[in-house]
Motif scaffolding. Structure first.
Motif, PDB file in Angstrom:
ATOM      1  N   PRO A 180     -28.872  40.281   9.309  1.00  0.00           N
ATOM      2  CA  PRO A 180     -28.868  39.042  10.089  1.00  0.00           C
ATOM      3  C   PRO A 180     -30.032  39.040  11.097  1.00  0.00           C
ATOM      4  CG  PRO A 180     -26.675  40.014  10.027  1.00  0.00           C
ATOM      5  CD  PRO A 180     -27.608  41.040   9.473  1.00  0.00           C
ATOM      6  N   TRP A 181     -30.384  37.855  11.550  1.00  0.00           N
ATOM      7  CA  TRP A 181     -31.496  37.672  12.486  1.00  0.00           C
ATOM      8  C   TRP A 181     -31.276  38.449  13.770  1.00  0.00           C
ATOM      9  CZ3 TRP A 181     -31.880  35.674  17.434  1.00  0.00           C
ATOM     10  CH2 TRP A 181     -33.147  35.319  17.880  1.00  0.00           C
ATOM     11  N   GLU A 201     -14.167  41.513   6.467  1.00  0.00           N
ATOM     12  CA  GLU A 201     -14.837  40.640   7.414  1.00  0.00           C
ATOM     13  C   GLU A 201     -15.828  39.738   6.698  1.00  0.00           C
ATOM     14  OE1 GLU A 201     -16.978  43.227  10.036  1.00  0.00           O
ATOM     15  OE2 GLU A 201     -18.308  43.965   8.455  1.00  0.00           O
ATOM     16  N   LEU A 202     -16.180  38.676   7.385  1.00  0.00           N
ATOM     17  CA  LEU A 202     -17.346  37.885   7.015  1.00  0.00           C
ATOM     18  C   LEU A 202     -18.127  37.623   8.300  1.00  0.00           C
ATOM     19  CD1 LEU A 202     -17.161  34.641   7.987  1.00  0.00           C
ATOM     20  CD2 LEU A 202     -15.509  34.559   6.144  1.00  0.00           C
ATOM     21  N   PHE A 203     -19.415  37.394   8.155  1.00  0.00           N
ATOM     22  CA  PHE A 203     -20.238  36.989   9.299  1.00  0.00           C
ATOM     23  C   PHE A 203     -21.358  36.108   8.788  1.00  0.00           C
ATOM     24  CE2 PHE A 203     -21.069  41.337   7.997  1.00  0.00           C
ATOM     25  CZ  PHE A 203     -22.437  41.388   7.765  1.00  0.00           C
ATOM     26  N   PHE A 204     -21.910  35.299   9.679  1.00  0.00           N
ATOM     27  CA  PHE A 204     -22.901  34.324   9.239  1.00  0.00           C
ATOM     28  C   PHE A 204     -23.935  34.071  10.316  1.00  0.00           C
ATOM     29  CE2 PHE A 204     -19.214  31.946  10.892  1.00  0.00           C
ATOM     30  CZ  PHE A 204     -19.805  31.133  11.855  1.00  0.00           C
ATOM     31  N   ASP A 205     -25.096  33.625   9.877  1.00  0.00           N
ATOM     32  CA  ASP A 205     -26.190  33.179  10.738  1.00  0.00           C
ATOM     33  C   ASP A 205     -26.345  31.674  10.594  1.00  0.00           C
ATOM     34  OD1 ASP A 205     -26.809  35.655  11.663  1.00  0.00           O
ATOM     35  OD2 ASP A 205     -28.778  35.796  10.710  1.00  0.00           O
ATOM     36  N   VAL A 206     -26.545  31.002  11.717  1.00  0.00           N
ATOM     37  CA  VAL A 206     -26.892  29.580  11.712  1.00  0.00           C
ATOM     38  C   VAL A 206     -28.200  29.422  12.479  1.00  0.00           C
ATOM     39  CG1 VAL A 206     -26.182  27.248  12.345  1.00  0.00           C
ATOM     40  CG2 VAL A 206     -24.449  28.938  11.678  1.00  0.00           C
ATOM     41  N   ALA A 220     -29.272  22.404  10.280  1.00  0.00           N
ATOM     42  CA  ALA A 220     -29.503  23.847  10.321  1.00  0.00           C
ATOM     43  C   ALA A 220     -29.550  24.405   8.901  1.00  0.00           C
ATOM     44  CB  ALA A 220     -28.396  24.536  11.117  1.00  0.00           C
ATOM     45  N   ASP A 221     -30.050  25.641   8.798  1.00  0.00           N
ATOM     46  CA  ASP A 221     -29.894  26.464   7.607  1.00  0.00           C
ATOM     47  C   ASP A 221     -28.963  27.612   7.979  1.00  0.00           C
ATOM     48  OD1 ASP A 221     -31.680  24.860   6.236  1.00  0.00           O
ATOM     49  OD2 ASP A 221     -33.405  26.145   6.673  1.00  0.00           O
ATOM     50  N   ALA A 222     -28.279  28.157   6.982  1.00  0.00           N
ATOM     51  CA  ALA A 222     -27.287  29.192   7.293  1.00  0.00           C
ATOM     52  C   ALA A 222     -27.163  30.174   6.140  1.00  0.00           C
ATOM     53  CB  ALA A 222     -25.930  28.560   7.613  1.00  0.00           C
ATOM     54  N   ASP A 223     -26.718  31.388   6.478  1.00  0.00           N
ATOM     55  CA  ASP A 223     -26.408  32.433   5.504  1.00  0.00           C
ATOM     56  C   ASP A 223     -25.057  33.035   5.880  1.00  0.00           C
ATOM     57  OD1 ASP A 223     -29.160  32.712   4.103  1.00  0.00           O
ATOM     58  OD2 ASP A 223     -29.645  32.875   6.233  1.00  0.00           O
ATOM     59  N   LEU A 224     -24.334  33.491   4.855  1.00  0.00           N
ATOM     60  CA  LEU A 224     -23.036  34.118   5.101  1.00  0.00           C
ATOM     61  C   LEU A 224     -22.960  35.424   4.319  1.00  0.00           C
ATOM     62  CD1 LEU A 224     -19.612  32.433   5.417  1.00  0.00           C
ATOM     63  CD2 LEU A 224     -19.847  34.322   3.785  1.00  0.00           C
ATOM     64  N   TRP A 225     -22.410  36.454   4.977  1.00  0.00           N
ATOM     65  CA  TRP A 225     -22.307  37.800   4.404  1.00  0.00           C
ATOM     66  C   TRP A 225     -20.841  38.224   4.276  1.00  0.00           C
ATOM     67  CZ3 TRP A 225     -26.181  36.371   7.647  1.00  0.00           C
ATOM     68  CH2 TRP A 225     -27.485  36.824   7.407  1.00  0.00           C
ATOM     69  N   LYS A 226     -20.565  39.064   3.306  1.00  0.00           N
ATOM     70  CA  LYS A 226     -19.441  39.971   3.357  1.00  0.00           C
ATOM     71  C   LYS A 226     -20.037  41.344   3.622  1.00  0.00           C
ATOM     72  CE  LYS A 226     -17.452  40.953  -0.608  1.00  0.00           C
ATOM     73  NZ  LYS A 226     -16.747  40.707  -1.892  1.00  0.00           N
ATOM     74  N   THR A 227     -19.216  42.346   3.832  1.00  0.00           N
ATOM     75  CA  THR A 227     -19.753  43.653   4.161  1.00  0.00           C
ATOM     76  C   THR A 227     -20.745  44.116   3.090  1.00  0.00           C
ATOM     77  OG1 THR A 227     -17.715  44.245   5.332  1.00  0.00           O
ATOM     78  CG2 THR A 227     -19.172  46.052   4.663  1.00  0.00           C
ATOM     79  N   GLY A 228     -21.991  44.308   3.495  1.00  0.00           N
ATOM     80  CA  GLY A 228     -23.008  44.868   2.603  1.00  0.00           C
ATOM     81  C   GLY A 228     -23.710  43.885   1.699  1.00  0.00           C
ATOM     82  N   LEU A 229     -23.362  42.579   1.743  1.00  0.00           N
ATOM     83  CA  LEU A 229     -23.912  41.651   0.759  1.00  0.00           C
ATOM     84  C   LEU A 229     -23.999  40.245   1.347  1.00  0.00           C
ATOM     85  CD1 LEU A 229     -24.642  42.512  -2.178  1.00  0.00           C
ATOM     86  CD2 LEU A 229     -22.523  41.404  -2.911  1.00  0.00           C
ATOM     87  N   ARG A 230     -25.202  39.640   1.247  1.00  0.00           N
ATOM     88  CA  ARG A 230     -25.352  38.226   1.601  1.00  0.00           C
ATOM     89  C   ARG A 230     -24.947  37.405   0.380  1.00  0.00           C
ATOM     90  NH1 ARG A 230     -29.690  34.065   1.902  1.00  0.00           N
ATOM     91  NH2 ARG A 230     -30.900  35.408   0.502  1.00  0.00           N
ATOM     92  N   ILE A 231     -23.964  36.498   0.550  1.00  0.00           N
ATOM     93  CA  ILE A 231     -23.394  35.820  -0.621  1.00  0.00           C
ATOM     94  C   ILE A 231     -23.507  34.297  -0.587  1.00  0.00           C
ATOM     95  CG2 ILE A 231     -21.794  37.691  -1.192  1.00  0.00           C
ATOM     96  CD1 ILE A 231     -19.578  36.135   0.229  1.00  0.00           C
ATOM     97  N   TYR A 232     -23.715  33.672   0.599  1.00  0.00           N
ATOM     98  CA  TYR A 232     -23.873  32.214   0.660  1.00  0.00           C
ATOM     99  C   TYR A 232     -25.214  31.906   1.317  1.00  0.00           C
ATOM    100  CZ  TYR A 232     -18.688  31.819   0.366  1.00  0.00           C
ATOM    101  OH  TYR A 232     -17.358  31.911   0.029  1.00  0.00           O
TER     102      TYR A 232
END
Length: 761
Positions: A579-580, A714-719, A735-747
């Motif tokens: 993440p950023w 968990e999940l976490f995301f950047d906006v 905005a643009d966004a990304d979403l992760w699960k542990t160890g992997l960016r998936i969205y």
């Protein structure tokens, strides 16, 4: 000791007797009842539950044969105390012979009071249809009858009621009337629910002649009040009154010289209330020729702790609905209390009723998927191809019930389902242009979804308007059903596929108030590709209401084998993209953490305005780290976090046997963070009566290359805010966004956007 007299006398002959006269000991009797072809109580040739139960009345004859009158000497009368009923088959039909194998199992004597325990099996033309177990009755003096205790709720019963969880059910048609009088009930006895509940409840003439109340002679309710969301489960509560006449037939025939209202007739009133409720909920609309049927293989426990005599002017029913479902057929189950004044005297637990098609009646799609008319029309009067009953099976039941006999191959294996319960946003299929098995481009399907004005997603949203995820899910569920219905997986029945959305783009053309509107989906198959371990299909779709298109999009879906899903590498070919906030390491004083715990009130506008974050099932973010000048564009950055619990509400609804967090809820989490940014930065300052809204005229695109499962922690995301645009009638945040699960960016989301606009009157 007497049997009931006509018209409530239902014994034709005794065919076997194993008893010694004059000895109160265990004994057996077998009786038969020939149901007349023109029986006064029949409804479209069907025998009601009251008669089915009451025709086992010859336990009275047996106890009389054993000599109970020599013990009671005319000073005591018979009264039922307890029984448990289990229906094993369909209710009888006129012309059938009912056989009852009745046993008195034991006697108990307490002073002058005698209590006996009995049971019976009921057969209709040789088929077991009903079992009465743990029957208990006794003989009581007038003094004992004059001091009844009434129904006393036990600790176990209180605990059972307290353990009931609240639920929701969307009626198939919204009733315009919740209070019914005798005239309304007469219309229901004539088979005219549309004249009572409104035109949406009406069916074509000649359909469902059996789905009506019995004639006035057997009717045991006079006034009915329905609370659709009442009761401990929120599935409904029904109150009703039956006005009693002291010289009415139900007293004079039961019993001669001892008038008392039969327990089976009291129960019949409760059954009739369940019939009313099924009609009130529009359940009859799902089939063209069906009948009411007691729920089979479910124990109904009955307690009687008071007598209803000609001295009583009325009885009152209170029913609490404990189950309401379309599976496997439209079904309602309730707990019942019957009152004399303020004292409850009869209790029934787990009384259930269904609507079931008659033998030979069309009830599902035929081979090829296009059925004959199955009885359902939409609000505009158009015939539906398949209806809510079939879509319920497509979500959580038999797939062949939903789509036709070709799908029977999935009865013993896992297969894809659409979402279910209050996360299902397709109700009916109106038309199909295409042929099953032809997966070439060009097939089209029109489906509908009724959006009730009291839907949970309106009540729990930050404003009483449809949230983004419902737009997404309704359009995607409709599109995916087209491909599945055409037979995307039928050529490979040995594969156990799971379905996933991969890519998409969508635009809200106009944000309109969709409360109590019917959303119409028009989906078109653009392509199908079959590769090793997967079937890929691309669709376009548009959504409309009242003839106006308001949402359009295109999306790619995949049906994947377990092996294909096991090798997911996310959006970055298996590498981890941080993440950023990790790569840029902004100074601590630039980062502000905002906690959003489950038990905290919704985050509201700090300036005192009307803006707020959604709550309830929308709570998808635990905390947000905010950098007001951060992110890839320097216009604002949010890093959101959510711990995942295996009991999250959406797992059971998406999908049946394949629980996965909907991608649309990941998008919703991002949108909540963006709303938080607006609130934190006070961006709507100066706008009169602002509200959050979906952004119009901005095409959002998404890519999904993985999913959140129950065992993810968990999940976490950047906006990354990239534009804050102020226009005359709105504030637009993109905005643009990304979403992760542990160890992997998936969205990956591009141009995800929200608006703030003034609330219109």
């Amino acid at each position: 000791m007497r049997l009931p007299a006509p018209p409530y006398h239902f014994a034709t002959r005794v065919t076997a007797l194993d008893a010694r006269p004059g000895v109160l000991e265990p004994a057996r009797i077998t009786t038969e009842y020939d149901v007349p072809e023109d029986a006064w109580y029949a409804v479209d040739g069907g025998v009601p539950p009251a008669v089915t139960v009451e025709a086992g009345q010859c336990d009275l004859l047996l106890v009389s044969f054993l000599g109970i009158d020599f013990r009671n000497k005319g000073d005591r009368v018979y009264r039922l105390l307890d029984s448990s009923l289990i229906f094993h088959g369909g209710l009888p039909r006129t012309g059938q012979t009912l056989r009852y194998d009745i046993s008195i199992d034991r006697f108990v004597h307490q002073g002058d009071t005698t209590v006996f325990f009995f049971s019976y099996l009921c057969y209709a033309d040789g088929e077991l249809i009903l079992e009465l177990k743990d029957g208990c009755a006794g003989f009581f003096s007038q003094a004992e009858l004059d001091t009844p205790l009434g129904i006393v709720m036990t600790d176990a019963e209180r605990a059972r009621r307290a353990a009931l969880h609240r639920a929701t059910f969307k009626p198939l048609a919204r009733a315009r009337k919740d209070r019914l009088d005798a005239a309304d009930l007469e219309l229901l006895a004539q088979g005219r629910p549309g004249d009572v509940f409104g035109p949406d409840h009406a069916q074509d003439p000649g359909l469902n002649p059996a789905l009506r109340l019995p004639d006035s002679m057997l009717r045991m309710i006079d006034e009915v009040t329905v609370d659709r969301t009442g009761g401990p489960r929120g599935l409904g509560k029904i109150s009703a009154v039956k006005h009693l006449e002291p010289d009415a037939w139900y007293f004079t025939c039961h019993f001669p010289d001892d008038p008392v209202l039969a327990g089976s007739l009291i129960a019949e009133g409760a059954v009739q209330l369940l019939q009313v409720y099924l009609l009130h909920q529009g359940m009859h609309l799902t089939l063209p020729d069906a009948r009411f049927q007691t729920v089979t293989d479910r124990r109904i426990d009955v307690k009687v702790r008071g007598q209803v005599t000609p001295r009583n002017s009325e009885i009152r029913y209170e029913l609490e609905i404990t189950e309401l479902t379309l599976l496997p057929r439209p079904t309602v189950v309730a707990d019942v209390l019957v009152y004399l004044g303020d004292r409850p005297v009869v209790r029934m637990e787990n009384l259930g009723l269904q609507i079931v098609e008659k033998p030979g009646t069309p009830y599902r799609p035929e081979t090829g998927g296009v059925p004959a008319f199955l009885g359902r029309r939409n609000r505009s009067g158009e015939p539906a191809m398949i209806n809510e009953l079939h879509l319920a099976h497509a979500a959580q039941g038999l797939l062949d019930m939903a789509m036709g006999p070709e799908f029977e191959i999935y009865r013993e294996s896992r297969a894809p389902y659409i979402p279910n319960g209050d996360f299902q946003f397709v109700d009916r299929v109106m038309s199909l242009t295409g042929t099953r098995g032809d997966l070439n481009p060009g097939s089209e399907m029109v489906t509908e979804y009724d959006s009730p004005d009291d839907a949970w997603y309106y009540q729990e949203n930050s404003s009483p308007y449809m949230p983004n995820f419902v737009y997404m899910e309704s359009s995607l569920q409709a599109a995916i059903f087209l491909g599945y219905y055409l037979g995307a997986t039928l050529s490979r029945p040995e594969e156990q596929y799971r379905i996933r959305n991969l890519d998409g783009r969508a635009t809200l053309i106009r944000d309109i108030d969709l409360r109590d509107k019917t959303i119409r989906h028009h989906s078109k198959l653009l392509s199908t590709s079959i590769v090793s371990g997967a079937v890929l299909q691309n669709f376009s779709y548009e959504l409309s209401a009242d003839g106006e298109v308001f949402y359009t999009g295109e999306s790619l879906f995949g049906y994947f084998s377990d092996a294909a899903l096991a090798n997911q590498v996310g959006l970055d070919s298996g590498t981890y993209r941080e993440p950023w906030i990790v790569t840029e390491r902004p100074a601590a004083e630039r980062v502000r953490r905002i906690e959003l715990p489950d038990d905290a009130p919704a985050f509201t506008d700090p300036s005192g305005g009307a803006l707020r974050l959604p709550a309830g099932r929308f709570h998808l973010v635990d905390r947000v780290d905010l950098v007001e000048d951060g992110g890839r564009h320097g216009a604002g950055y949010l890093h959101g976090y959510r711990s995942i619990r295996p009991d999250e509400w959406y797992f059971d609804r998406h999908f049946h046997r394949d629980p996965v967090m909907p991608g649309s809820l990941g998008v919703e989490a991002v949108l909540q963070a963006m709303r938080l940014f607006v609130l934190d930065q006070n961006l709507a300052d100066g706008m009169e009566r602002p509200r959050f809204a979906m952004a119009t005229g901005v095409e959002m695109a998404w890519k999904y290359r993985g999913q959140i499962l129950r065992d993810d922690d968990e999940l976490f995301f950047d906006v990354h805010i990239k534009e804050v645009r102020r226009e005359a009638d709105r504030l637009l945040v993109i905005a643009d966004a990304d979403l992760w699960k542990t160890g992997l960016r998936i969205y990956e989301l591009t141009d995800v956007a929200i608006e703030v606009r003034p609330e219109s009157d």
